[in-house]
Design a protein around this motif. Structure first.
Motif, PDB file in Angstrom:
ATOM      1  N   TRP A 349       0.838  -1.194   0.000  1.00  0.00           N
ATOM      2  CA  TRP A 349       0.000   0.000   0.000  1.00  0.00           C
ATOM      3  C   TRP A 349       0.880   1.254   0.000  1.00  0.00           C
ATOM      4  O   TRP A 349       2.078   1.215   0.277  1.00  0.00           O
ATOM      5  CB  TRP A 349      -0.891   0.020   1.234  1.00  0.00           C
ATOM      6  CG  TRP A 349      -2.042  -0.939   1.161  1.00  0.00           C
ATOM      7  CD1 TRP A 349      -2.236  -1.953   0.264  1.00  0.00           C
ATOM      8  CD2 TRP A 349      -3.159  -0.986   2.056  1.00  0.00           C
ATOM      9  NE1 TRP A 349      -3.383  -2.625   0.538  1.00  0.00           N
ATOM     10  CE2 TRP A 349      -3.985  -2.057   1.630  1.00  0.00           C
ATOM     11  CE3 TRP A 349      -3.550  -0.241   3.165  1.00  0.00           C
ATOM     12  CZ2 TRP A 349      -5.173  -2.384   2.270  1.00  0.00           C
ATOM     13  CZ3 TRP A 349      -4.724  -0.561   3.819  1.00  0.00           C
ATOM     14  CH2 TRP A 349      -5.533  -1.622   3.363  1.00  0.00           C
ATOM     15  N   SER A 350       0.242   2.374  -0.254  1.00  0.00           N
ATOM     16  CA  SER A 350       0.952   3.651  -0.268  1.00  0.00           C
ATOM     17  C   SER A 350       1.208   4.138   1.150  1.00  0.00           C
ATOM     18  O   SER A 350       0.609   3.642   2.123  1.00  0.00           O
ATOM     19  CB  SER A 350       0.134   4.701  -1.026  1.00  0.00           C
ATOM     20  OG  SER A 350      -1.042   5.023  -0.295  1.00  0.00           O
ATOM     21  N   ARG A 352       0.262   7.017   2.214  1.00  0.00           N
ATOM     22  CA  ARG A 352      -1.018   7.617   2.621  1.00  0.00           C
ATOM     23  C   ARG A 352      -1.961   6.583   3.220  1.00  0.00           C
ATOM     24  O   ARG A 352      -2.554   6.811   4.291  1.00  0.00           O
ATOM     25  CB  ARG A 352      -1.685   8.272   1.399  1.00  0.00           C
ATOM     26  CG  ARG A 352      -3.137   8.676   1.616  1.00  0.00           C
ATOM     27  CD  ARG A 352      -3.760   9.232   0.349  1.00  0.00           C
ATOM     28  NE  ARG A 352      -3.692   8.296  -0.758  1.00  0.00           N
ATOM     29  CZ  ARG A 352      -4.537   7.269  -0.937  1.00  0.00           C
ATOM     30  NH1 ARG A 352      -5.496   7.031  -0.062  1.00  0.00           N
ATOM     31  NH2 ARG A 352      -4.412   6.473  -1.986  1.00  0.00           N
ATOM     32  N   GLU A 393       1.791   9.040  -2.199  1.00  0.00           N
ATOM     33  CA  GLU A 393       1.453   7.812  -2.913  1.00  0.00           C
ATOM     34  C   GLU A 393       2.641   6.856  -3.056  1.00  0.00           C
ATOM     35  O   GLU A 393       2.521   5.813  -3.710  1.00  0.00           O
ATOM     36  CB  GLU A 393       0.893   8.158  -4.295  1.00  0.00           C
ATOM     37  CG  GLU A 393      -0.340   9.053  -4.263  1.00  0.00           C
ATOM     38  CD  GLU A 393      -1.445   8.491  -3.377  1.00  0.00           C
ATOM     39  OE1 GLU A 393      -1.697   7.260  -3.445  1.00  0.00           O
ATOM     40  OE2 GLU A 393      -2.047   9.264  -2.609  1.00  0.00           O
ATOM     41  N   SER A 394       3.756   7.185  -2.457  1.00  0.00           N
ATOM     42  CA  SER A 394       4.910   6.277  -2.495  1.00  0.00           C
ATOM     43  C   SER A 394       4.550   4.950  -1.853  1.00  0.00           C
ATOM     44  O   SER A 394       3.818   4.902  -0.861  1.00  0.00           O
ATOM     45  CB  SER A 394       6.094   6.879  -1.736  1.00  0.00           C
ATOM     46  OG  SER A 394       6.486   8.103  -2.293  1.00  0.00           O
ATOM     47  N   ARG A 395       5.068   3.855  -2.395  1.00  0.00           N
ATOM     48  CA  ARG A 395       4.815   2.542  -1.805  1.00  0.00           C
ATOM     49  C   ARG A 395       5.576   2.434  -0.489  1.00  0.00           C
ATOM     50  O   ARG A 395       6.763   2.748  -0.411  1.00  0.00           O
ATOM     51  CB  ARG A 395       5.242   1.440  -2.758  1.00  0.00           C
ATOM     52  CG  ARG A 395       4.928   0.040  -2.250  1.00  0.00           C
ATOM     53  CD  ARG A 395       5.310  -1.030  -3.237  1.00  0.00           C
ATOM     54  NE  ARG A 395       4.457  -1.003  -4.423  1.00  0.00           N
ATOM     55  CZ  ARG A 395       4.527  -1.893  -5.405  1.00  0.00           C
ATOM     56  NH1 ARG A 395       5.438  -2.873  -5.339  1.00  0.00           N
ATOM     57  NH2 ARG A 395       3.725  -1.814  -6.443  1.00  0.00           N
TER      58      ARG A 395
END
Length: 506
Positions: A349-350, A352, A393-395
């Protein structure tokens, strides 16, 4: 009586990414000897064990068995040479029978394509009899106690033909009544002429069981002790720790506020035993202790992830009857678990999504997650916690260990929890990230919240904490002000060495 030297290690070294984990270590183990291997976390014990087990290749030095130089390209080669390991967490399959687990990873006896299961059962019984253990070999592992499961692992070692068994913290997760079974088994192995390398943080075990011991510190050999010398606990602690450090003084020692959470008589499965504690607002309460002391189990009880067998918990003066972590979150308790990758985050997931995971209702409206609110929260925490990521939104899995931990901390801060439990929060992060996490902990208590801080690094625990609790074998054995406690005193309490200064805070 012990015999001639069976295993001789000379000048063994090993580095990882240029950092020495072992540096010129010597070790002799005699036939029929129980040999203790002692040191703090990070002393090099695990690396040495893995070299002897064929998991790692040494970068320097030699290994001899019965005066013949050997090398182990893999674990099978170490087994063939007569070395086997009983791991702290026995390698078993819960749904298989005892006899099937004893043969796990081995070629079973056959007649053509048919497995001779009766022969497997018979051989399994013989191995268990050598250990003085009686088990139904058709019983599933899931039905056994932790001590019985360890005996299954030892039976496999015997089936491998081991002449030297390395026992890595064999009693760490056992209750007092199960420890005696391990002791009796070690004595039988010695009487049978086998050698044992016994790794334990419990100095009473080392003193009682071992003929000799080797002490490691910072990857180097400190020295060896015979059985009589092992009875001097204070000298042993000094060897493990090194030169006694000066007392650690906190610059921001402060008076604690009201009690946020209290526990009385808390017990669970012999891993937490009759624990009393109070967590105060505006105070960091640190817990020191070794593997198996019960620290993480206590953390899960206070969070509501496990239900105590006895005792009570109050939050804000009102009873807390844990039914699930959800109830703990509702009552304002947050737990940052030791295993952040599997228990505290979703790697794919991100950032966020991970950051708002524990407080989704705060970011939802009309049954939909409001991503704009989530991004706004990320922007706040990015600056406040110093999260370094390409964006919201980075993993999560692409972040460094320190930044992953900061996101997990931010996730729990989003719940507005009043009581935060940090279990090994700086494990696997670099020094810079460690200092930032320490600062965050101090900021949290300065905001009037309560923090329970658990770390295997005793110096870190003393440096971060206002109050220090020491756990050993599921019990709290000391309660002190951190700023007036030395590292050597703390280590002595963790090991169970005699300490003339032991006492409780009034």
């Amino acid at each position: 009586m012990t015999g001639e030297v069976w295993l001789r290690v000379r000048g063994v070294g090993k580095s990882f990414a240029g950092v020495p984990a072992l540096d010129g270590v010597d070790l002799d183990v005699r036939a029929g000897e129980v040999h203790g291997l002692i040191g703090q976390n990070g002393a090099g014990k695990s690396t040495l064990i893995k070299i002897l087990a064929g998991v790692h290749r040494p970068g320097a030095g030699t290994i001899e068995i019965e005066h013949e130089q050997v090398s182990f390209p893999d674990a099978a080669a170490a087994n063939a040479a007569g070395i086997a390991v009983l791991h702290q967490e026995p390698q078993v399959v819960a749904d298989l029978a005892v006899y099937e687990n004893v043969y796990l990873g081995l070629v079973p006896p056959r007649v053509g394509p048919l497995i001779r299961r009766n022969e497997m059962r018979r051989t399994c019984r013989e191995m268990l009899e050598r250990l003085g253990v009686t088990l139904d070999v058709d019983e599933r592992i899931s039905a056994l106690s932790a001590a019985q499961t360890a005996m299954v692992g030892l039976a496999r070692c015997l089936l491998l033909g081991a002449q030297l068994i390395i026992m890595d913290e064999p009693t760490a997760s056992l209750g007092a009544h199960e420890v005696e079974q391990v002791y009796r088994t070690v004595e039988r192995l010695r009487a049978d002429g086998l050698s044992v390398i016994y790794v334990s943080h419990r100095l009473d075990e080392i003193a009682a069981l071992c003929d000799r011991a080797t002490v490691l510190r910072d990857g180097r050999l400190v020295g060896g002790l015979d059985h009589d010398e092992l009875q001097d606990r204070q000298n042993l602690v000094r060897m493990i720790l090194g030169v006694e450090p000066s007392r650690l003084v906190r610059a921001d020692d402060r008076e604690p506020g009201e009690v946020a959470l209290s526990a009385r008589g808390l017990s669970w499965r012999n891993r937490v035993v009759d624990v009393d504690l109070d967590l105060h607002r505006g105070e960091v309460t640190g817990i020191a202790g070794f593997v198996g002391a019960g620290r993480s189990e206590l953390a899960h009880l206070l969070f509501g992830a496990a239900r105590p067998d006895a005792g009570r918990i109050e939050i804000g003066g009102a009873p807390f009857r844990a039914s699930s972590p959800r109830e703990g979150i509702r009552r304002g308790v947050a737990l940052l678990p030791e295993d952040r990758r599997h228990q505290a985050s979703v790697g794919e997931w991100s950032v966020r999504e991970n950051l708002t995971l524990a407080a989704l209702s705060s970011f939802a409206s009309g049954g939909f997650i409001r991503r704009r609110r989530e991004r706004e929260r990320y922007a706040i925490d990015e600056g406040r916690l110093g999260i370094k990521a390409v964006g919201a939104e980075s993993r999560f899995s692409h972040l460094s260990g320190g930044n992953q931990q900061k996101v997990v901390i931010a996730k729990w801060l989003a719940t507005d929890a009043d009581i935060l439990i940090f279990d090994e929060p700086t494990q696997g992060v670099d020094v810079g990230a460690q200092e930032e996490i320490h600062r965050l902990v101090r900021d949290i208590v300065a905001d009037g919240r309560a923090v329970l801080f658990i770390s295997s690094d005793l110096e870190e625990t003393l440096r971060v904490s206002d109050r220090l609790l020491v756990m050993r074998e599921g019990r709290i054995v000391a309660d002190r002000r951190a700023r007036t406690t030395t590292l050597q005193e703390t280590l002595a309490l963790c090991f169970g060495a005699e300490d003339p200064l032991a006492g409780h805070v009034g």
